[in-house]
Design a protein around this motif. Structure first.
Motif, PDB file in Angstrom:
ATOM      1  N   UNK A 201     -17.189   6.983  -3.020  1.00  0.00           N
ATOM      2  CA  UNK A 201     -18.056   6.127  -4.015  1.00  0.00           C
ATOM      3  C   UNK A 201     -18.582   5.812  -4.031  1.00  0.00           C
ATOM      4  N   UNK A 202     -19.757   6.226  -3.892  1.00  0.00           N
ATOM      5  CA  UNK A 202     -20.544   5.633  -4.667  1.00  0.00           C
ATOM      6  C   UNK A 202     -21.139   6.981  -5.797  1.00  0.00           C
ATOM      7  N   UNK A 203     -20.787   8.370  -5.760  1.00  0.00           N
ATOM      8  CA  UNK A 203     -20.526   8.829  -6.727  1.00  0.00           C
ATOM      9  C   UNK A 203     -20.248   8.461  -8.275  1.00  0.00           C
ATOM     10  N   UNK A 204     -18.649   7.389  -7.509  1.00  0.00           N
ATOM     11  CA  UNK A 204     -18.430   6.614  -8.987  1.00  0.00           C
ATOM     12  C   UNK A 204     -19.635   5.618  -9.724  1.00  0.00           C
ATOM     13  N   UNK A 205     -20.488   5.250  -8.614  1.00  0.00           N
ATOM     14  CA  UNK A 205     -21.770   4.333  -9.318  1.00  0.00           C
ATOM     15  C   UNK A 205     -22.688   5.171 -10.202  1.00  0.00           C
ATOM     16  N   UNK A 206     -22.243   6.041  -9.599  1.00  0.00           N
ATOM     17  CA  UNK A 206     -23.700   7.151 -10.199  1.00  0.00           C
ATOM     18  C   UNK A 206     -22.839   7.327 -11.957  1.00  0.00           C
ATOM     19  N   UNK A 207     -21.491   7.898 -11.666  1.00  0.00           N
ATOM     20  CA  UNK A 207     -20.952   7.898 -13.412  1.00  0.00           C
ATOM     21  C   UNK A 207     -21.047   7.320 -13.502  1.00  0.00           C
ATOM     22  N   UNK A 208     -21.199   5.959 -13.694  1.00  0.00           N
ATOM     23  CA  UNK A 208     -20.999   4.255 -14.307  1.00  0.00           C
ATOM     24  C   UNK A 208     -21.901   4.654 -15.394  1.00  0.00           C
ATOM     25  N   UNK A 244      -8.458   0.014   4.464  1.00  0.00           N
ATOM     26  CA  UNK A 244      -7.372   1.362   4.419  1.00  0.00           C
ATOM     27  C   UNK A 244      -7.750   2.159   2.225  1.00  0.00           C
ATOM     28  N   UNK A 245      -6.471   2.665   2.219  1.00  0.00           N
ATOM     29  CA  UNK A 245      -6.585   3.714   0.884  1.00  0.00           C
ATOM     30  C   UNK A 245      -7.087   1.756   0.024  1.00  0.00           C
ATOM     31  N   UNK A 246      -6.451   0.937  -0.262  1.00  0.00           N
ATOM     32  CA  UNK A 246      -6.435   0.214  -0.988  1.00  0.00           C
ATOM     33  C   UNK A 246      -8.071  -0.807  -0.767  1.00  0.00           C
ATOM     34  N   UNK A 247      -8.554  -1.189  -0.465  1.00  0.00           N
ATOM     35  CA  UNK A 247     -10.238  -0.789   0.283  1.00  0.00           C
ATOM     36  C   UNK A 247     -11.113   0.223  -0.660  1.00  0.00           C
ATOM     37  N   UNK A 248     -10.516   1.258  -0.594  1.00  0.00           N
ATOM     38  CA  UNK A 248     -11.518   2.200  -1.701  1.00  0.00           C
ATOM     39  C   UNK A 248     -11.511   2.171  -2.667  1.00  0.00           C
ATOM     40  N   UNK A 249     -10.126   1.928  -2.980  1.00  0.00           N
ATOM     41  CA  UNK A 249     -10.250   2.644  -4.536  1.00  0.00           C
ATOM     42  C   UNK A 249     -11.222   0.666  -4.976  1.00  0.00           C
ATOM     43  N   UNK A 250     -10.517  -0.422  -4.348  1.00  0.00           N
ATOM     44  CA  UNK A 250     -11.657  -1.870  -4.964  1.00  0.00           C
ATOM     45  C   UNK A 250     -12.956  -1.672  -4.866  1.00  0.00           C
ATOM     46  N   UNK A 251     -13.744  -0.454  -3.122  1.00  0.00           N
ATOM     47  CA  UNK A 251     -15.071  -0.237  -3.838  1.00  0.00           C
ATOM     48  C   UNK A 251     -15.414   0.088  -4.622  1.00  0.00           C
ATOM     49  N   UNK A 252     -14.703   1.414  -5.879  1.00  0.00           N
ATOM     50  CA  UNK A 252     -15.204   2.035  -6.613  1.00  0.00           C
ATOM     51  C   UNK A 252     -15.027   1.258  -7.551  1.00  0.00           C
ATOM     52  N   UNK A 253     -13.985   0.490  -7.676  1.00  0.00           N
ATOM     53  CA  UNK A 253     -14.542  -0.758  -8.867  1.00  0.00           C
ATOM     54  C   UNK A 253     -15.831  -1.455  -8.674  1.00  0.00           C
ATOM     55  N   UNK A 254     -16.238  -1.592  -7.783  1.00  0.00           N
ATOM     56  CA  UNK A 254     -17.599  -3.148  -7.008  1.00  0.00           C
ATOM     57  C   UNK A 254     -18.649  -1.776  -6.844  1.00  0.00           C
TER      58      UNK A 254
END
Length: 336
Positions: A201-208, A244-254
């Motif tokens: 999840x944090x890797x998406x923050x780095x990419x952003x 679950x999976x819905x939370x993971x997707x939203x935390x990636x966005x956040x």
């Protein structure tokens, strides 16, 4: 709190004395402090050593960022690259801490990064010459992009945004592993597995941050700033009830939005300060940000005790409205 308060002195000393030597003190001091934590025997000793860690850590952002910005040609790009690697570190901390703690114990989770800091400090001193302290006159940063008459709105936007976004950023990053532990229980309860999920999840923050950095060199700050601010509020509100999976997707966005906001804030400051004062300017930025972030740790605890992560995330979403306000009042640049 020491992380934020110490940045005022660190930034001033970096400008007045030596950014290169201050960074050397950071790496070596952090290595010794982290390694020392692995030997503590009481909660008081742990508290004292963590205070030392916070004080030494206050050097990195105001001094390191000023050192980075001093000779850039494309400010946004370089801030994005730096932020990307910084947050690969944040992501890796969740992964490595989870794995080391699971299989080797919590003490090892301190002395392992402590030794890494000592090694990096040695390599830093060998690689970076003392001439790196020279004041830059050629950097693309530090050129005013708005008229002096609206500079007050830049300052107001920075103050509002730094405080609000820092509380949001730290609240989310501090709480995320525990949120996953509680809300992903149907998927896994293994700390190493949860650390791995947090890592990705944090890797998406780095990419952003990398992407946002490039966008800042091609578009006005406001055009990048405002959409990021607008995304955070509904994403946090929706995440408050997800599992679950819905939370993971939203935390990636956040995480992508709040990490990208850091790049925007640092780029904003870099554009409006000259190199001679940049360490002090960043020290004020990080004093406000990290002091607010320090307070957010207690805020997360209070809100969680009152209403769990549901109340905590909704409250942080409400606070993030101030980040939107900061983006709205930020003036448009006179792009050249």
């Amino acid at each position: 709190m020491a992380f934020g308060a110490g940045s005022l002195f660190s930034g001033w000393l970096g400008d007045k004395w030596s950014r290169r030597n201050m960074m050397a003190i950071f790496f070596l001091g952090m290595g010794l402090a982290l390694s020392g934590i692995s030997f503590v025997q009481t909660p008081i000793q742990l508290g004292v050593m963590l205070l030392v860690v916070g004080t030494v850590a206050s050097i990195y952002h105001p001094v390191g960022t000023a050192m980075l910005v001093a000779n850039v040609d494309k400010l946004g790009k370089e801030m994005g690259i730096n932020g990307m690697w910084g947050n690969v570190g944040v992501a890796s901390s969740a992964l490595f801490t989870g794995v080391i703690n699971e299989y080797f114990g919590w003490r090892a989770a301190f002395w392992v990064p402590g030794i890494a800091c000592l090694v990096v400090g040695y390599l830093f001193m060998r690689a970076i010459p003392k001439s790196a302290d020279g004041v830059s006159k050629k950097s693309a940063a530090g050129t005013a992009r708005v008229s002096k008459s609206v500079m007050v709105w830049v300052i107001a936007s920075l103050i509002i945004t730094i405080i609000a976004s820092s509380i949001t950023f730290n609240s989310v990053t501090v709480a995320l592993p525990k949120i996953f532990q509680e809300r992903l229980s149907n998927l896994t309860s293994n700390t190493a597995a949860l650390g791995t999920i947090t890592f990705f999840v944090y890797l998406f923050g780095a990419l952003a941050q990398y992407i946002i950095g490039h966008l800042l060199d091609k578009h006005s700050l406001k055009n990048v700033f405002l959409p990021l601010a607008l995304i955070i509020v509904p994403a946090l509100f929706l995440a408050s009830t997800m599992t679950d999976y819905g939370l993971i997707v939203l935390t990636i966005v956040i995480i992508a939005a709040v990490f990208g906001q850091v790049t925007v804030n640092d780029t904003m400051l870099g554009k409006y300060t000259v190199d001679e004062w940049r360490g002090r300017a960043y020290s004020v930025r990080y004093f406000l940000g990290f002091t607010a972030a320090g307070l957010s740790v207690g805020l997360v605890s209070i809100l969680y005790n009152e209403g769990g992560f549901d109340l905590m995330l909704k409250s942080i979403a409400a606070l993030s409205v101030f980040t939107v306000l900061g983006a709205v009042i930020f003036p448009r640049e006179n792009r050249v």
